[in-house]
Design a protein around this motif. Sequence first.
Motif, PDB file in Angstrom:
ATOM      1  N   PRO A 238       0.777  -1.237   0.000  1.00  0.00           N
ATOM      2  CA  PRO A 238       0.000   0.000   0.000  1.00  0.00           C
ATOM      3  C   PRO A 238       0.808   1.287   0.000  1.00  0.00           C
ATOM      4  CG  PRO A 238      -0.294  -1.194   2.057  1.00  0.00           C
ATOM      5  CD  PRO A 238       0.513  -2.059   1.150  1.00  0.00           C
ATOM      6  N   ASP A 239       2.037   1.283   0.494  1.00  0.00           N
ATOM      7  CA  ASP A 239       2.817   2.513   0.544  1.00  0.00           C
ATOM      8  C   ASP A 239       3.926   2.555  -0.506  1.00  0.00           C
ATOM      9  OD1 ASP A 239       4.272   0.505   1.733  1.00  0.00           O
ATOM     10  OD2 ASP A 239       4.974   1.724   3.398  1.00  0.00           O
ATOM     11  N   ARG A 240       3.912   1.617  -1.423  1.00  0.00           N
ATOM     12  CA  ARG A 240       4.953   1.539  -2.446  1.00  0.00           C
ATOM     13  C   ARG A 240       4.709   2.574  -3.536  1.00  0.00           C
ATOM     14  NH1 ARG A 240       5.942  -2.512  -7.007  1.00  0.00           N
ATOM     15  NH2 ARG A 240       8.072  -2.036  -7.542  1.00  0.00           N
ATOM     16  N   LEU A 241       5.784   3.150  -4.023  1.00  0.00           N
ATOM     17  CA  LEU A 241       5.718   4.094  -5.138  1.00  0.00           C
ATOM     18  C   LEU A 241       6.289   3.428  -6.375  1.00  0.00           C
ATOM     19  CD1 LEU A 241       6.885   7.352  -3.338  1.00  0.00           C
ATOM     20  CD2 LEU A 241       4.556   6.692  -3.939  1.00  0.00           C
ATOM     21  N   LEU A 242       5.622   3.611  -7.489  1.00  0.00           N
ATOM     22  CA  LEU A 242       6.024   2.997  -8.746  1.00  0.00           C
ATOM     23  C   LEU A 242       6.633   4.029  -9.680  1.00  0.00           C
ATOM     24  CD1 LEU A 242       2.738   0.990  -9.370  1.00  0.00           C
ATOM     25  CD2 LEU A 242       4.859   0.116  -8.386  1.00  0.00           C
ATOM     26  N   THR A 243       7.543   3.586 -10.509  1.00  0.00           N
ATOM     27  CA  THR A 243       8.110   4.461 -11.534  1.00  0.00           C
ATOM     28  C   THR A 243       7.146   4.537 -12.716  1.00  0.00           C
ATOM     29  OG1 THR A 243       9.231   2.682 -12.722  1.00  0.00           O
ATOM     30  CG2 THR A 243      10.451   3.735 -10.913  1.00  0.00           C
ATOM     31  N   GLY A 244       7.357   5.510 -13.572  1.00  0.00           N
ATOM     32  CA  GLY A 244       6.539   5.636 -14.772  1.00  0.00           C
ATOM     33  C   GLY A 244       6.651   4.415 -15.669  1.00  0.00           C
ATOM     34  N   THR A 245       7.825   3.839 -15.736  1.00  0.00           N
ATOM     35  CA  THR A 245       8.033   2.640 -16.554  1.00  0.00           C
ATOM     36  C   THR A 245       7.230   1.469 -15.999  1.00  0.00           C
ATOM     37  OG1 THR A 245      10.228   3.386 -17.204  1.00  0.00           O
ATOM     38  CG2 THR A 245       9.773   1.027 -17.431  1.00  0.00           C
ATOM     39  N   GLU A 246       7.218   1.305 -14.676  1.00  0.00           N
ATOM     40  CA  GLU A 246       6.445   0.219 -14.065  1.00  0.00           C
ATOM     41  C   GLU A 246       4.949   0.396 -14.336  1.00  0.00           C
ATOM     42  OE1 GLU A 246       9.043  -1.079 -10.178  1.00  0.00           O
ATOM     43  OE2 GLU A 246       7.985   0.845 -10.088  1.00  0.00           O
ATOM     44  N   VAL A 247       4.461   1.622 -14.197  1.00  0.00           N
ATOM     45  CA  VAL A 247       3.047   1.905 -14.466  1.00  0.00           C
ATOM     46  C   VAL A 247       2.745   1.643 -15.934  1.00  0.00           C
ATOM     47  CG1 VAL A 247       1.245   3.672 -14.465  1.00  0.00           C
ATOM     48  CG2 VAL A 247       2.895   3.579 -12.579  1.00  0.00           C
ATOM     49  N   ALA A 248       3.618   2.088 -16.817  1.00  0.00           N
ATOM     50  CA  ALA A 248       3.425   1.885 -18.254  1.00  0.00           C
ATOM     51  C   ALA A 248       3.347   0.397 -18.593  1.00  0.00           C
ATOM     52  CB  ALA A 248       4.554   2.551 -19.032  1.00  0.00           C
ATOM     53  N   GLN A 249       4.176  -0.419 -17.972  1.00  0.00           N
ATOM     54  CA  GLN A 249       4.155  -1.854 -18.219  1.00  0.00           C
ATOM     55  C   GLN A 249       2.837  -2.468 -17.749  1.00  0.00           C
ATOM     56  OE1 GLN A 249       7.708  -3.148 -16.210  1.00  0.00           O
ATOM     57  NE2 GLN A 249       9.000  -2.737 -17.990  1.00  0.00           N
ATOM     58  N   MET A 250       2.307  -1.978 -16.636  1.00  0.00           N
ATOM     59  CA  MET A 250       1.044  -2.507 -16.115  1.00  0.00           C
ATOM     60  C   MET A 250      -0.111  -2.215 -17.065  1.00  0.00           C
ATOM     61  SD  MET A 250       1.577  -1.449 -12.147  1.00  0.00           S
ATOM     62  CE  MET A 250       0.176  -2.292 -11.441  1.00  0.00           C
ATOM     63  N   PHE A 251      -0.093  -1.023 -17.693  1.00  0.00           N
ATOM     64  CA  PHE A 251      -1.164  -0.623 -18.602  1.00  0.00           C
ATOM     65  C   PHE A 251      -0.847  -0.961 -20.060  1.00  0.00           C
ATOM     66  CE2 PHE A 251      -2.230   2.029 -14.972  1.00  0.00           C
ATOM     67  CZ  PHE A 251      -3.611   2.011 -14.980  1.00  0.00           C
ATOM     68  N   ARG A 252       0.378  -1.413 -20.308  1.00  0.00           N
ATOM     69  CA  ARG A 252       0.844  -1.719 -21.670  1.00  0.00           C
ATOM     70  C   ARG A 252       0.764  -0.489 -22.575  1.00  0.00           C
ATOM     71  NH1 ARG A 252      -1.695  -7.785 -22.235  1.00  0.00           N
ATOM     72  NH2 ARG A 252      -0.343  -8.675 -20.648  1.00  0.00           N
ATOM     73  N   VAL A 253       1.313   0.614 -22.043  1.00  0.00           N
ATOM     74  CA  VAL A 253       1.385   1.863 -22.795  1.00  0.00           C
ATOM     75  C   VAL A 253       2.817   2.382 -22.728  1.00  0.00           C
ATOM     76  CG1 VAL A 253      -1.032   2.483 -22.370  1.00  0.00           C
ATOM     77  CG2 VAL A 253       0.735   3.283 -20.800  1.00  0.00           C
ATOM     78  N   ASP A 254       3.105   3.414 -23.476  1.00  0.00           N
ATOM     79  CA  ASP A 254       4.411   4.055 -23.449  1.00  0.00           C
ATOM     80  C   ASP A 254       4.554   4.871 -22.159  1.00  0.00           C
ATOM     81  OD1 ASP A 254       6.234   6.552 -24.252  1.00  0.00           O
ATOM     82  OD2 ASP A 254       6.693   4.871 -25.583  1.00  0.00           O
TER      83      ASP A 254
ATOM     84  N   ALA B   9      -6.200   1.002  -8.503  1.00  0.00           N
ATOM     85  CA  ALA B   9      -7.578   1.481  -8.612  1.00  0.00           C
ATOM     86  C   ALA B   9      -7.880   1.881 -10.055  1.00  0.00           C
ATOM     87  CB  ALA B   9      -7.807   2.653  -7.661  1.00  0.00           C
ATOM     88  N   LEU B  10      -6.941   2.561 -10.688  1.00  0.00           N
ATOM     89  CA  LEU B  10      -7.125   2.964 -12.079  1.00  0.00           C
ATOM     90  C   LEU B  10      -7.202   1.741 -12.996  1.00  0.00           C
ATOM     91  CD1 LEU B  10      -7.462   5.526 -13.769  1.00  0.00           C
ATOM     92  CD2 LEU B  10      -4.995   5.554 -14.078  1.00  0.00           C
ATOM     93  N   LEU B  11      -6.416   0.728 -12.692  1.00  0.00           N
ATOM     94  CA  LEU B  11      -6.480  -0.515 -13.464  1.00  0.00           C
ATOM     95  C   LEU B  11      -7.860  -1.162 -13.353  1.00  0.00           C
ATOM     96  CD1 LEU B  11      -3.041  -2.250 -12.810  1.00  0.00           C
ATOM     97  CD2 LEU B  11      -4.018  -1.719 -15.037  1.00  0.00           C
ATOM     98  N   ARG B  12      -8.495  -1.015 -12.193  1.00  0.00           N
ATOM     99  CA  ARG B  12      -9.837  -1.567 -11.983  1.00  0.00           C
ATOM    100  C   ARG B  12     -10.918  -0.682 -12.586  1.00  0.00           C
ATOM    101  NH1 ARG B  12      -7.606  -2.285  -6.741  1.00  0.00           N
ATOM    102  NH2 ARG B  12      -8.782  -0.477  -6.027  1.00  0.00           N
ATOM    103  N   GLY B  13     -10.531   0.468 -13.136  1.00  0.00           N
ATOM    104  CA  GLY B  13     -11.490   1.355 -13.764  1.00  0.00           C
ATOM    105  C   GLY B  13     -12.078   2.384 -12.838  1.00  0.00           C
ATOM    106  N   GLU B  14     -11.512   2.543 -11.652  1.00  0.00           N
ATOM    107  CA  GLU B  14     -12.007   3.517 -10.695  1.00  0.00           C
ATOM    108  C   GLU B  14     -11.343   4.867 -10.946  1.00  0.00           C
ATOM    109  OE1 GLU B  14     -11.179   1.932  -6.834  1.00  0.00           O
ATOM    110  OE2 GLU B  14     -12.300   0.091  -7.221  1.00  0.00           O
ATOM    111  N   GLN B  15     -12.046   5.936 -10.651  1.00  0.00           N
ATOM    112  CA  GLN B  15     -11.504   7.278 -10.755  1.00  0.00           C
ATOM    113  C   GLN B  15     -10.748   7.601  -9.476  1.00  0.00           C
ATOM    114  OE1 GLN B  15     -11.721   9.274 -13.432  1.00  0.00           O
ATOM    115  NE2 GLN B  15     -12.849   7.690 -14.526  1.00  0.00           N
ATOM    116  N   PRO B  16      -9.803   8.554  -9.517  1.00  0.00           N
ATOM    117  CA  PRO B  16      -9.139   8.982  -8.292  1.00  0.00           C
ATOM    118  C   PRO B  16     -10.170   9.433  -7.268  1.00  0.00           C
ATOM    119  CG  PRO B  16      -8.022   9.908 -10.189  1.00  0.00           C
ATOM    120  CD  PRO B  16      -9.285   9.241 -10.692  1.00  0.00           C
ATOM    121  N   GLY B  17      -9.957   9.040  -6.017  1.00  0.00           N
ATOM    122  CA  GLY B  17     -10.902   9.367  -4.956  1.00  0.00           C
ATOM    123  C   GLY B  17     -11.908   8.256  -4.720  1.00  0.00           C
TER     124      GLY B  17
END
Length: 65
Positions: A6-22, A54-62
């Motif tokens: 829950p307190d881990r911070l991800l890099t942009g590259t890690e997030v991009a890999q999760m969403f399969r985007v640049d 949360a974003l991967l699950r389709g939820e909005q921030p908040g």
Amino acid sequence: MSQFQPDRLLTGTEVAQMFRVDPKTVTRWAAAGRLSCIRTLGGHRRYSEPEVHALLRGEQPGGQP
């Protein structure tokens, strides 16, 4: 994939890999307010792992669908 932390911070590259985007797409999402980020002392962006999941699950921030 690593275990969810829950307190881990991800890099942009890690997030991009999760969403399969640049990684630049992740930067644009942050600039548009779709995904919040913090900046390291070196100026690099880091993203909250719970918010990314949360974003991967389709939820909005908040927590709003």
